[in-house]
Each structure stands twice: as C-alpha cells, then as structure tokens.
Design a protein around this motif. Sequence first.
Motif, PDB file in Angstrom:
ATOM      1  N   ARG A 142       0.862  -1.193   0.000  1.00  0.00           N
ATOM      2  CA  ARG A 142       0.000   0.000   0.000  1.00  0.00           C
ATOM      3  C   ARG A 142       0.894   1.236   0.000  1.00  0.00           C
ATOM      4  O   ARG A 142       1.845   1.308   0.787  1.00  0.00           O
ATOM      5  CB  ARG A 142      -0.871  -0.021   1.259  1.00  0.00           C
ATOM      6  N   THR A 169     -12.413 -10.209  -6.132  1.00  0.00           N
ATOM      7  CA  THR A 169     -12.721  -9.698  -4.789  1.00  0.00           C
ATOM      8  C   THR A 169     -14.192  -9.289  -4.699  1.00  0.00           C
ATOM      9  O   THR A 169     -14.885  -9.600  -3.725  1.00  0.00           O
ATOM     10  CB  THR A 169     -11.832  -8.472  -4.458  1.00  0.00           C
ATOM     11  N   GLY A 189     -14.716   2.295  -6.102  1.00  0.00           N
ATOM     12  CA  GLY A 189     -13.441   2.144  -6.809  1.00  0.00           C
ATOM     13  C   GLY A 189     -13.456   0.813  -7.542  1.00  0.00           C
ATOM     14  O   GLY A 189     -14.499   0.329  -7.988  1.00  0.00           O
ATOM     15  N   GLN A 190     -12.286   0.195  -7.636  1.00  0.00           N
ATOM     16  CA  GLN A 190     -12.138  -1.052  -8.385  1.00  0.00           C
ATOM     17  C   GLN A 190     -13.114  -2.134  -7.932  1.00  0.00           C
ATOM     18  O   GLN A 190     -13.764  -2.773  -8.741  1.00  0.00           O
ATOM     19  CB  GLN A 190     -10.704  -1.562  -8.233  1.00  0.00           C
ATOM     20  N   VAL A 191     -13.207  -2.343  -6.608  1.00  0.00           N
ATOM     21  CA  VAL A 191     -14.064  -3.412  -6.089  1.00  0.00           C
ATOM     22  C   VAL A 191     -15.526  -2.963  -6.028  1.00  0.00           C
ATOM     23  O   VAL A 191     -16.431  -3.656  -6.493  1.00  0.00           O
ATOM     24  CB  VAL A 191     -13.591  -3.860  -4.680  1.00  0.00           C
ATOM     25  N   ASP A 230     -18.850   8.341  -2.654  1.00  0.00           N
ATOM     26  CA  ASP A 230     -17.407   8.293  -2.916  1.00  0.00           C
ATOM     27  C   ASP A 230     -16.873   9.719  -2.824  1.00  0.00           C
ATOM     28  O   ASP A 230     -17.632  10.676  -2.997  1.00  0.00           O
ATOM     29  CB  ASP A 230     -17.135   7.720  -4.332  1.00  0.00           C
ATOM     30  N   ILE A 231     -15.579   9.856  -2.549  1.00  0.00           N
ATOM     31  CA  ILE A 231     -14.990  11.198  -2.549  1.00  0.00           C
ATOM     32  C   ILE A 231     -14.708  11.656  -3.984  1.00  0.00           C
ATOM     33  O   ILE A 231     -14.446  12.824  -4.226  1.00  0.00           O
ATOM     34  CB  ILE A 231     -13.687  11.278  -1.702  1.00  0.00           C
ATOM     35  N   LYS A 286     -16.150   9.070 -10.448  1.00  0.00           N
ATOM     36  CA  LYS A 286     -16.509   7.654 -10.295  1.00  0.00           C
ATOM     37  C   LYS A 286     -17.986   7.530  -9.968  1.00  0.00           C
ATOM     38  O   LYS A 286     -18.665   6.616 -10.445  1.00  0.00           O
ATOM     39  CB  LYS A 286     -15.675   7.016  -9.183  1.00  0.00           C
ATOM     40  N   CYS A 305     -16.624  -0.246   1.202  1.00  0.00           N
ATOM     41  CA  CYS A 305     -15.669  -0.656   0.161  1.00  0.00           C
ATOM     42  C   CYS A 305     -14.649   0.452  -0.113  1.00  0.00           C
ATOM     43  O   CYS A 305     -14.167   0.601  -1.241  1.00  0.00           O
ATOM     44  CB  CYS A 305     -16.405  -1.010  -1.130  1.00  0.00           C
ATOM     45  N   ALA A 306     -14.378   1.263   0.918  1.00  0.00           N
ATOM     46  CA  ALA A 306     -13.374   2.319   0.747  1.00  0.00           C
ATOM     47  C   ALA A 306     -12.204   1.999   1.689  1.00  0.00           C
ATOM     48  O   ALA A 306     -11.480   1.041   1.440  1.00  0.00           O
ATOM     49  CB  ALA A 306     -13.986   3.681   1.032  1.00  0.00           C
ATOM     50  N   ALA A 340     -15.990  -4.923   1.250  1.00  0.00           N
ATOM     51  CA  ALA A 340     -14.656  -5.400   0.879  1.00  0.00           C
ATOM     52  C   ALA A 340     -13.516  -4.720   1.631  1.00  0.00           C
ATOM     53  O   ALA A 340     -12.392  -5.219   1.619  1.00  0.00           O
ATOM     54  CB  ALA A 340     -14.440  -5.176  -0.616  1.00  0.00           C
ATOM     55  N   ASN A 357     -10.684  -3.536   4.119  1.00  0.00           N
ATOM     56  CA  ASN A 357      -9.948  -4.236   5.171  1.00  0.00           C
ATOM     57  C   ASN A 357     -10.105  -3.510   6.496  1.00  0.00           C
ATOM     58  O   ASN A 357     -10.240  -2.291   6.531  1.00  0.00           O
ATOM     59  CB  ASN A 357      -8.448  -4.273   4.811  1.00  0.00           C
TER      60      ASN A 357
HETATM   61  P1  NAD Z   1      -9.887   1.773  -4.835  1.00  0.00           P
HETATM   62  O1  NAD Z   1      -8.849   2.731  -4.370  1.00  0.00           O
HETATM   63  O2  NAD Z   1      -9.992   1.431  -6.269  1.00  0.00           O
HETATM   64  O3  NAD Z   1     -11.332   2.270  -4.377  1.00  0.00           O
HETATM   65  C1  NAD Z   1     -11.599   2.880  -3.156  1.00  0.00           C
HETATM   66  C2  NAD Z   1     -12.646   3.952  -3.422  1.00  0.00           C
HETATM   67  O4  NAD Z   1     -13.031   4.523  -2.170  1.00  0.00           O
HETATM   68  C3  NAD Z   1     -12.127   5.084  -4.307  1.00  0.00           C
HETATM   69  O5  NAD Z   1     -13.040   5.309  -5.364  1.00  0.00           O
HETATM   70  C4  NAD Z   1     -12.036   6.272  -3.358  1.00  0.00           C
HETATM   71  O6  NAD Z   1     -12.282   7.501  -4.014  1.00  0.00           O
HETATM   72  C5  NAD Z   1     -13.123   5.925  -2.361  1.00  0.00           C
HETATM   73  N1  NAD Z   1     -12.996   6.563  -1.048  1.00  0.00           N
HETATM   74  C6  NAD Z   1     -11.880   6.847  -0.347  1.00  0.00           C
HETATM   75  N2  NAD Z   1     -12.193   7.420   0.828  1.00  0.00           N
HETATM   76  C7  NAD Z   1     -13.559   7.485   0.870  1.00  0.00           C
HETATM   77  C8  NAD Z   1     -14.488   7.962   1.811  1.00  0.00           C
HETATM   78  N3  NAD Z   1     -14.087   8.487   2.959  1.00  0.00           N
HETATM   79  N4  NAD Z   1     -15.811   7.845   1.526  1.00  0.00           N
HETATM   80  C9  NAD Z   1     -16.228   7.315   0.366  1.00  0.00           C
HETATM   81  N5  NAD Z   1     -15.382   6.856  -0.582  1.00  0.00           N
HETATM   82  C10 NAD Z   1     -14.063   6.938  -0.327  1.00  0.00           C
HETATM   83  O7  NAD Z   1      -9.667   0.458  -3.931  1.00  0.00           O
HETATM   84  P2  NAD Z   1     -10.287  -0.979  -4.171  1.00  0.00           P
HETATM   85  O8  NAD Z   1      -9.267  -1.825  -4.835  1.00  0.00           O
HETATM   86  O9  NAD Z   1     -11.646  -0.872  -4.745  1.00  0.00           O
HETATM   87  O10 NAD Z   1     -10.398  -1.513  -2.670  1.00  0.00           O
HETATM   88  C11 NAD Z   1     -11.426  -1.056  -1.820  1.00  0.00           C
HETATM   89  C12 NAD Z   1     -11.196  -1.635  -0.438  1.00  0.00           C
HETATM   90  O11 NAD Z   1     -11.209  -3.053  -0.518  1.00  0.00           O
HETATM   91  C13 NAD Z   1      -9.845  -1.247   0.197  1.00  0.00           C
HETATM   92  O12 NAD Z   1     -10.025  -1.136   1.590  1.00  0.00           O
HETATM   93  C14 NAD Z   1      -8.970  -2.448  -0.105  1.00  0.00           C
HETATM   94  O13 NAD Z   1      -7.932  -2.598   0.848  1.00  0.00           O
HETATM   95  C15 NAD Z   1      -9.977  -3.572   0.007  1.00  0.00           C
HETATM   96  N6  NAD Z   1      -9.603  -4.756  -0.767  1.00  0.00           N
HETATM   97  C16 NAD Z   1      -9.402  -4.666  -2.104  1.00  0.00           C
HETATM   98  C17 NAD Z   1      -9.057  -5.798  -2.817  1.00  0.00           C
HETATM   99  C18 NAD Z   1      -8.870  -5.758  -4.311  1.00  0.00           C
HETATM  100  O14 NAD Z   1      -8.840  -6.828  -4.943  1.00  0.00           O
HETATM  101  N7  NAD Z   1      -8.779  -4.587  -4.933  1.00  0.00           N
HETATM  102  C19 NAD Z   1      -8.893  -7.026  -2.150  1.00  0.00           C
HETATM  103  C20 NAD Z   1      -9.129  -7.085  -0.771  1.00  0.00           C
HETATM  104  C21 NAD Z   1      -9.476  -5.940  -0.094  1.00  0.00           C
END
Ligand code: NAD
Length: 370
Positions: A56, A162, A194-196, A215-216, A220, A249-250, A271, A273
């Motif tokens: 990270r 995920t 975001g991605q998930v 989302d912030i 997106k 999921c943030a 999703a 952590n």
């Molecule tokens: P990402 O960075 O693509 O998406 C996170 C989203 O959350 C972003 O769009 C961001 O703008 C938004 N965000 C940030 N702060 C915020 C807030 N205070 N309020 C609302 N939205 C907010 O990350 P990701 O890959 O989608 O992962 C999301 C979460 O899932 C993370 O905690 C990551 O650790 C966990 N995770 C991801 C995976 C994976 O395969 N990508 C696997 C296991 C766990």
Amino acid sequence: MSVLEDFETGVSSSFFGEISRLGHEQVVLCHDEATGLRAIIAIHNTVLGPALGGTRMWQYASDQEALTDVLRLSRGMTYKAAISGLHLGGGKAVIIGDATKQKNEAYLRRFGRFVQSLYGRYITAEDVNMKTSDMVHIAEETKFVTGLPEWMGGSGDPSPVTAYGTYVGMKAAAKKAFGSDDLSGKRVAVQGVGQVGMYLVGHLRKEGAEVFITDINEGKLELVSKEHGAHVVGMDEIYDLDMDIYAPCALGATLNDDTISRLKCQVVAGAANNQLLDERKHGYDLIDRGIVYAPDFVINAGGLMNVASEQRGQVNKDATMAQAEGIYGTTLAILNRAEEEGINSQEAAIMLAEDRIASIAKVKQSYLPN
Ligand code: NAD
C-alpha cells in the motif's frame, strides 16, 4: 511516547512490545536515500507458507501511523489466507509517500530489491495506490511478486474476483439475517465505488437490489450511477440511510463509536480491510444493534485467491471464481459458529483461522529430509 519515538531513542522494549502483541515474526524498515523510498515490510506469520500481501502506498500522517497500519494489515492477511484454505502466510508492505509524485521506475525497483532480500519469505502484490503496471517494475528486481498483468502470465486485476467473493459473502450474511439470500429489492449502500465497489454494484443491480453509492471521487460516482442506475448519496449521509445492507468498500475503521449507533441496516458486508476500529468492542456493538457482520477478511479474500493462483503458477480465472464462490459457505459457517458460541463473528473467524494454523504447525513439527 509513540512506539517509533521509543525505538528511535534506543529503548526498544515497546517497539518489540507492539510487534509481539500482534504476534509478528519480522518487521523490516526499508530506506533508500537516492530514490527517497521509505517502506515497512511486515511478516506476521509463515506457518502455512510464504507471507503474501499487497503493498500500500499512502501519505501517512506519521511513521507511527504507517507502522500501525502495516502491522494490522499483515495480521489480517494471515487470517485471510488461513480461513480461505490457502497455503500462504500473512504479510504486507507499506510505502510512505505520495503515489502521484514519488512513484517512478527507480523507486519501485529499489523497493523490489528490498522484497528480493527477504528471499521469498514475503511475496508482494498490489494494494491501494499500487497498480499492475507498478508490479512490472518491481518484477525487474524480484521474482517474489504477484498481481502481474495477464500478458506477463500474471493473474491481472484481482478486483473482479474480490467483488464477486464480497457479493456471495453478502448473500450468506443476508441468509443469516433475513432467512433468504435473495437480494432483489434489498436496499444496499456501497461506500466507495473504486475497483471493487464498482463491480460489486454491478452484481447487486443485476440481482435487482436498490443501490445507494457514495465516494470522494465525483467522476466515479457519475460513471457508476449512470452505468448501473445507482442513487448517489452524501459521504456522511450514508450512515443514516434507511438501508438493509451497508457495504464498506473504501478505507478501514468505518465501524466505530460514531457510526454504529447510526446504522439502521441488518447486515454489514463489504470489501474494505479492517472495518472494525476495535475488533472486540465494535464487533459486540454490532450484535447489540441486531446487525449481522460478515467478517471483512473472509469475504474480501477473492483477490488473495487470485494472486495465490499466480504464485502457484496456475492462473485460471474460472477456477479462481469457483474458489471465490466457496466464500458463501465459509461465511455462513462462521456466522453460525459465532451464534452457537455467543461470540462476535470476527472473533469466530479468527478462532477458526488460528485453529487451522495451530493444527498445521503440528503437522510441520516432524522432520522430513529435503
Ligand atoms: P480503490 O482505491 O480502487 O477504491 C476505493 C474507493 O473509495 C475510491 O473510489 C475512493 O475515491 C473511495 N474513497 C476513499 N475514501 C472514501 C471515503 N471516505 N468515503 C467514500 N469513498 C471513499 O480500492 P479498491 O481496490 O476498490 O479496494 C477497496 C477496499 O477493498 C480497500 O479497503 C482495499 O484494501 C480492500 N480490498 C481490495 C481488494 C482488491 O482486490 N482490490 C482485495 C481485498 C481488499
């Protein structure tokens, strides 16, 4: 005095105290003057196999905050691998810095050399602010890297897997809470698209759930609301929504003293952590509010399953999706076990993960010639 300040003064007792409190095996501080790299690699437990966990990159407010994050995240990886039946230990790395300004080839390759120096005890992958393209640079210096793009024989973006695992885990929690895992007509609030989150919204809308998103990132929000027909709500408003399911999921720690009393849902399943700020207290606070909590490290394990297939040299998306489908049964078993034992679901999941680690540790006690 913070753990790191204490460490800097040479009084190391509380630095080691912090590491031993969570049961870590090894914590490595990485520094490189030329590139400005500052990173911490934490290896929590390697009983089941090499410690695999993403890197990270974040602008932490302090070194202490970075250390706390990497220690918590790496411990979560140990439990995630163990509960998912994988032959992997738990580790994680954090790079302290601004991903938009500092990341470049030399910086990432320098980090790759630190990973290589652990000679396979730690295997890296992507996490927040680290992409598959960054893994390509890291792979120039180490073979202990996963999450490489498909054109390099890697498993590619783990997010769809995920998201799918999170979706089936959410269905299992719904089964427990509502007596049916049918999500059609359910009001689901997804925090972070975001991605998930984006893929999760797709699954939910396909099943006919009514979805609220926040989302912030305005761009997106617009994209996901247009593509899937989700309602956009304010960042703070999400906690007060009249909803059935809340899906964080943030980032982590959104289940805390300020938010839990506001939640009107019956299920929390997302999703992100480390959703519970305090695993014990907030786990029980959710029970008191009549909320079923699907443990985060159980239902977000799809991404780890994806990179684990790459680590084994057996990349196969269909097989990984089928493995992620198993998250439904695992989640339901944990929720039932928690109810039977009168403990919170996070504790039940940790207990089962620790049981597996302890029993395999005994298997490995006997001598086998190489
Ligand atoms: P990402 O960075 O693509 O998406 C996170 C989203 O959350 C972003 O769009 C961001 O703008 C938004 N965000 C940030 N702060 C915020 C807030 N205070 N309020 C609302 N939205 C907010 O990350 P990701 O890959 O989608 O992962 C999301 C979460 O899932 C993370 O905690 C990551 O650790 C966990 N995770 C991801 C995976 C994976 O395969 N990508 C696997 C296991 C766990």
